[in-house]
Write an enzyme that holds these catalytic residues in place. Structure first.
Site, short mmCIF file in Angstrom:
data_model
loop_
_atom_site.label_atom_id
_atom_site.label_comp_id
_atom_site.label_asym_id
_atom_site.label_seq_id
_atom_site.Cartn_x
_atom_site.Cartn_y
_atom_site.Cartn_z
N ASP A 71 1.03 -1.21 -0.33
CA ASP A 71 -0.25 -0.24 -0.23
C ASP A 71 0.98 1.57 -0.39
OD1 ASP A 71 0.69 -0.04 2.27
OD2 ASP A 71 -0.86 -1.04 3.55
N ASP A 73 1.30 4.75 1.54
CA ASP A 73 1.26 6.35 2.91
C ASP A 73 1.66 6.99 2.56
OD1 ASP A 73 -0.33 3.47 4.21
OD2 ASP A 73 1.89 3.08 5.08
N ASP A 156 9.58 2.78 13.37
CA ASP A 156 10.28 1.79 13.65
C ASP A 156 11.15 1.72 13.35
OD1 ASP A 156 9.15 0.90 11.62
OD2 ASP A 156 7.78 -0.04 12.12
#
Ligand code: ATP
Ligand code: MG
Length: 454
Positions: A71, A73, A156
């Site tokens: 996807d 983002d 992260d």
């Protein structure tokens, strides 16, 4: 040697006004056409309205590596309500992280406002409505907005913190993520132990991306992983269930599983099974590994996979062991199996909240393991028509592949499905007559639930 992904020399990096580095068009292999049209449009609208906006995260990483992104983002300086005001078909979702879903044609693009990892007030409780932390340091809410640099540092992994601007084909890098993509390294941003404590799911993400990308886990990132593994107990069961789907149903299940074992993470995912995996030659490890090999293969071949099958395999050795204890205590095999299945699922759901739509088929697959043996006469036809027959048959094959001796049961059912109606009937009659041959003494049995093969 692998070709370098970024076409730059470190000394050529240009400083970003925010303190990172900007890599121009000649210094990387991306181009605006690689970005999904809707995501590009969103970035364009946001930028024209005076906001900063970038395509970010996994899609930039995957495109740099020549992989197809799952996807796209978008990250922006615009606040959620400002984003919402710019796009008619959009809505603000989430409590933990407020994000905006912008709907375009058929696709939904996630737009996230730059966030800060810093606690603005410096105390744990005073910014209550925007950022919350438990006593152990786990973040429970995280809506403090920040600059792009702050946004990068709260992500992260360095390879997940690259910002791509399609308007000038540049990559903005605040964490040396591009170097790590080049060097094929998974590295946590910031102090690893602190970042794992803030969100223990990052432990699983490290394993997942290392497996998916075939990257090495950087030693400082790896160091606290075993020690922090127990923090996974603080993750909510529904979130942990969702994460396990990403771990085992993305096509790299076996490698991911091995990494989870290496870092003692698996014991917090399926605690009942974990102690049974210590014996490397043992049946449970073979069964689970084989289930993941088969799942990875199915995904490669674009075949359907279901969490019910994977969890059925994870818990089968435990169910079998408990069922055999119940049998030893005088219960009939179907009753013992059914009782064991109920107990084992009840103990697993508080860890990973497996929804009922999966636990029901799991139990059917297990029940059918007994029924597929008793296939004489009319039973075979009825069993073959059971909605869960295919999964249960695959499960028989899996058990045999993992070395269990089921007396050729898998082959029998394979053949049964291959032949015509008359031959099927005679196969089933043969089973019936061979079952009858040795005169069996009828044993008194405890009441057992009716087989669900109607
Ligand atoms: P993929 O979608 O291919 O699984 P991804 O990197 O896009 O990988 P997402 O879960 O879609 O992963 O998250 C999007 C981005 O959000 C990540 O790239 C990362 O920058 C950030 N992110 C996601 N989860 C966390 C987390 N637990 N802690 C910090 N940052 C996170
Ligand atoms: Mg993603």
């Amino acid at each position: 040697m692998l070709e370098r992904i970024s076409k730059f020399f470190k000394k050529d990096k240009n400083s970003d006004i925010n303190g990172g580095y900007v890599f121009g068009p000649s210094e990387h292999c991306l181009s605006p056409e690689m970005i999904n049209r809707d995501a590009r449009k969103i970035v364009d609208v946001l930028q024209k309205a005076g906001h900063e906006a970038y395509v970010v995260g996994g899609c930039v990483r995957d495109l740099l590596l020549g992989l197809k992104p799952k996807d796209f983002d978008v990250a922006t300086s615009a606040k959620p309500w400002e984003v919402k005001a710019l796009f008619r078909r959009s809505r603000i979702i989430g409590r933990r992280f407020q994000i905006v879903h912008v709907q375009f044609s058929r696709e939904i693009i996630e737009v996230t406002t730059f966030r800060s990892n810093e606690n603005q007030s410096g105390s744990k409780s005073s910014s209550k409505n925007s950022r919350q932390q438990t006593d152990s340091g786990m973040l429970t809410r995280d809506n403090v907005f920040g600059s792009i640099e702050e946004d990068a540092s709260r992500r992260d992994l360095t390879v997940n913190a690259l910002y791509y601007d399609p308007s000038d084909n540049s990559i903005h890098d605040f964490t040396n993520g591009l170097d790590d993509v080049d060097d094929r390294i998974i590295r946590i941003i910031g102090d690893p132990a602190t970042r794992f404590r803030e969100d223990p799911v990052r432990l699983l993400r490290v394993a997942r991306f290392a497996a998916k990308l075939g990257f090495d886990i950087e030693p400082n990132t790896a160091k606290p992983m075993k020690h922090r593994a127990g923090d996974l107990q603080q993750v909510s069961p529904p979130r942990l269930f969702d994460e396990t789907l990403k771990l085992f149903m993305s096509g790299n299940g076996l490698i991911t599983f091995k990494l989870l074992l290496k870092y003692n993470l698996f014991e917090y995912i399926v605690p009942q099974l974990d102690p049974m995996l210590n014996d490397e030659q043992g049946q449970p490890l073979k069964l689970v590994s084989q289930a993941l090999i088969n799942t990875d293969k199915r995904i490669r071949n674009s075949q359907r996979v279901t969490p019910a099958f994977i969890y059925a395999a994870f818990l089968w050795p435990v169910v079998q062991r408990l069922a055999s204890n119940y049998e030893k205590n005088g219960n009939s095999p179907p009753y013992a199996l059914s009782k064991a299945a109920g107990d084992i699922i009840a103990a697993q759901v508080p860890v990973t909240a497996i929804p009922k739509r999966f636990t029901i088929p799991m139990r059917e697959i297990w029940d059918l393991q007994l029924h597929l043996k008793r296939r004489g006469g009319n039973r075979a036809k009825r069993l073959a028509e059971h909605p869960r027959f295919r999964a249960a048959y695959d499960f028989i094959l899996l058990r045999e592949q993992a070395g269990e001796d089921l007396g050729g049961l898998g082959d029998w059912w394979t053949q049964y499905q291959d032949v015509d109606e008359d031959q099927r009937q005679s196969m089933a009659e043969d089973v019936l007559s061979s079952d009858k041959k040795p005169k069996r003494r009828r044993r008194r049995r405890n009441q057992s639930p009716k087989p669900d093969i109607s």
